[in-house]
Scaffold this active site. Structure first.
Site, PDB file in Angstrom:
ATOM      1  N   TYR A   6       0.814  -1.230   0.000  1.00 33.72           N
ATOM      2  CA  TYR A   6       0.000   0.000   0.000  1.00 33.72           C
ATOM      3  C   TYR A   6       0.844   1.276   0.000  1.00 33.72           C
ATOM      4  CZ  TYR A   6      -3.562  -3.352   1.658  1.00 33.72           C
ATOM      5  OH  TYR A   6      -4.400  -4.419   1.814  1.00 33.72           O
ATOM      6  N   TYR A 132     -14.486  -4.449   2.532  1.00 32.78           N
ATOM      7  CA  TYR A 132     -13.136  -4.922   2.236  1.00 32.78           C
ATOM      8  C   TYR A 132     -13.088  -6.410   2.545  1.00 32.78           C
ATOM      9  CZ  TYR A 132      -8.192  -5.818   2.232  1.00 32.78           C
ATOM     10  OH  TYR A 132      -6.959  -6.354   1.945  1.00 32.78           O
ATOM     11  N   ASP A 219     -17.705 -12.549   6.731  1.00 32.59           N
ATOM     12  CA  ASP A 219     -16.255 -12.431   6.687  1.00 32.59           C
ATOM     13  C   ASP A 219     -15.817 -11.865   8.037  1.00 32.59           C
ATOM     14  OD1 ASP A 219     -13.635 -11.709   6.429  1.00 32.59           O
ATOM     15  OD2 ASP A 219     -13.877 -10.605   4.550  1.00 32.59           O
ATOM     16  N   LYS A 246      -6.659 -13.568  10.275  1.00 33.26           N
ATOM     17  CA  LYS A 246      -5.943 -12.665  11.172  1.00 33.26           C
ATOM     18  C   LYS A 246      -5.650 -13.248  12.563  1.00 33.26           C
ATOM     19  CE  LYS A 246      -6.508  -8.349   8.806  1.00 33.26           C
ATOM     20  NZ  LYS A 246      -7.549  -8.143   7.809  1.00 33.26           N
TER      21      LYS A 246
HETATM   22  C1  PLP Z   1      -7.545  -8.489   6.330  1.00 33.59           C
HETATM   23  C2  PLP Z   1      -8.869  -8.916   5.806  1.00 33.59           C
HETATM   24  C3  PLP Z   1      -8.979  -9.840   4.748  1.00 33.59           C
HETATM   25  C4  PLP Z   1      -7.779 -10.376   4.015  1.00 33.59           C
HETATM   26  O1  PLP Z   1      -6.958 -11.166   4.794  1.00 33.59           O
HETATM   27  P1  PLP Z   1      -5.433 -11.442   4.330  1.00 33.59           P
HETATM   28  O2  PLP Z   1      -4.935 -12.443   5.306  1.00 33.59           O
HETATM   29  O3  PLP Z   1      -4.740 -10.129   4.384  1.00 33.59           O
HETATM   30  O4  PLP Z   1      -5.518 -11.969   2.939  1.00 33.59           O
HETATM   31  C5  PLP Z   1     -10.242 -10.243   4.362  1.00 33.59           C
HETATM   32  N1  PLP Z   1     -11.337  -9.760   4.960  1.00 33.59           N
HETATM   33  C6  PLP Z   1     -11.281  -8.870   5.971  1.00 33.59           C
HETATM   34  C7  PLP Z   1     -12.542  -8.401   6.619  1.00 33.59           C
HETATM   35  C8  PLP Z   1     -10.051  -8.401   6.416  1.00 33.59           C
HETATM   36  O5  PLP Z   1      -9.988  -7.489   7.388  1.00 33.59           O
END
Ligand code: PLP
Length: 394
Positions: A6, A132, A219, A246
């Protein structure tokens, strides 16, 4: 040469070089900072946790990795069993992968094929404005953030709605029978600007997904493991597919899971090989990741992290009470997340260095100054983070 994320490499400021990390602290050669970002929201137990260190070291001495194609092993077996017990409802079927983006890709692919396996073709996705979901191609399409995804100009078959029940009902009325899924970051939209919305929106989404036979995907890569003050938002409203990433491994190593409910799993369970899910990341079910994830969950339970997060929220609310400035648009707090949204992004220029001088690592983006601290943070340390945020406006 490292190509950093980024960043315009030509103009970017030199990153801080970390030589050690312990608890909530990051250490440079001559400086100590509280990590108020938890390394992109993942390091929930802080750094160098002895229990997690031990788990991963023990596994290294056993074996670090074997593939899941034709092989299996105890750590992946135990983690899937633990998640099956721990996650709400019948979210019982864990497909592992190495990152959140890939896990979202898998969720979308599962949803699409779920209908194909029934001889149906559905070709649209419903998602949220400012969503996102990762940086791979399909996740960029279902995402809605120009700052991350400016190179994608055409988003065929994806509809983005604001988090209002009116817009939700309208979308289902017009396209309900075309959606193969509704994908959301539940309650808290992270990278799109720490936007918070009400559970009633998700309750209505669940009803509409049932009425139109659409799969609901949460998600929870960012919100999972307590960030909203709930263990998972899925504890409040049950999705068909849950995506974790994460904090899954306590931030020790990249890993993610796409967890399906029984209905989705059974949509693939068949004598017909064409109904199988054709996906298999090389490092899925990595033994080091599974071992450390399992220990991370055990710590989360044993040390009552939900209570810690509620305390973080209460302290944050207390400390931010009455705080206002003409440059601030809004202060938002939910669980272990606080965000100060400013009217003009220029207001935050120079804040990172200012915070560093006060012993806090922060990474504001666009109009958002925020903190998502490790849950093990002490009250004085949290107050230091919040005071630093407030001090910028004095
Ligand atoms: C960080 C994130 C992702 C992507 O995860 P990566 O391990 O960076 O590929 C997907 N969805 C959400 C809501 C996120 O915060």
């Amino acid at each position: 040469m490292i190509w950093y994320p980024y960043q315009q490499m030509k103009t970017m400021k030199e990153p801080y070089k970390i030589v050690d990390a312990q608890g909530v602290y990051l250490y440079t050669k001559d400086h100590k900072m509280i990590d108020s970002v938890s390394s992109w929201w993942s390091v929930i137990h802080g750094y160098k946790n002895p229990v997690l260190n031990r788990a991963i070291k023990e596994q290294v001495d056993n074996f670090s990795h074997v593939m899941l194609g034709g092989l299996t092993h105890e750590p992946v077996w135990q983690l899937s069993k633990k998640l099956q017990e721990w996650l709400p409802g019948d979210l019982d079927y864990c497909f592992f992968s190495d990152s959140g983006s890939v896990a979202v890709e898998v969720a979308l692919k599962m949803a699409l094929q779920f209908y194909i396996n029934q001889g149906k073709r559905r070709n649209m996705v419903l998602s949220l404005e400012h969503a996102y979901h990762g940086d791979t191609f399909k996740t960029m399409e279902v995402g809605d953030d120009e700052d991350y995804h400016a190179i994608i100009t055409e988003k065929k078959g994806v509809i983005h709605i604001p988090t209002t029940i009116e817009a939700l009902e309208e979308a289902f009325k017009n396209h309900g029978k075309d959606f193969y899924c509704f994908i959301v970051e539940p309650l808290l939209q992270g990278a799109g600007g720490m936007r918070m919305y009400d559970i009633s929106f998700l309750e209505r989404a669940r009803e509409l997904c049932n009425a139109y036979d659409v799969l609901l995907i949460f998600d929870e890569v960012a919100t999972g493991f307590g960030r909203t003050g709930n263990r998972f938002v899925a504890d409040l409203v049950l999705p068909d597919i849950l995506v974790l990433g994460k904090a899954l491994t306590g931030g020790y190593i990249g890993h993610a899971a796409t967890v399906a409910n029984k209905k989705v799993y059974e949509g693939f369970y068949s004598d017909d090989p064409d109904c199988a899910l054709m996906h298999g990341p090389t490092f899925m079910g990595n033994a080091l990741a599974c071992r450390v994830a399992l220990k991370s969950i055990e710590l989360f339970e044993k040390e009552n992290y939900i209570e810690k997060i509620h305390k973080i929220e209460a302290i944050t609310k207390r400390e931010m009470e009455g705080f206002a400035d003409s440059r601030i648009k809004e202060v938002r707090i939910m669980g272990g997340c606080v965000c100060i949204e400013v009217k003009d992004s220029k207001t935050l220029e120079g804040y990172q260095e200012f915070a560093c001088q006060r012993g806090v690592f922060s990474r504001p983006f666009l109009n958002y100054m925020y903190a998502m601290v490790p849950y093990i943070i002490e009250e004085e340390q949290l107050i230091q983070v919040l005071d630093t945020m407030k001090a910028w406006f004095l």
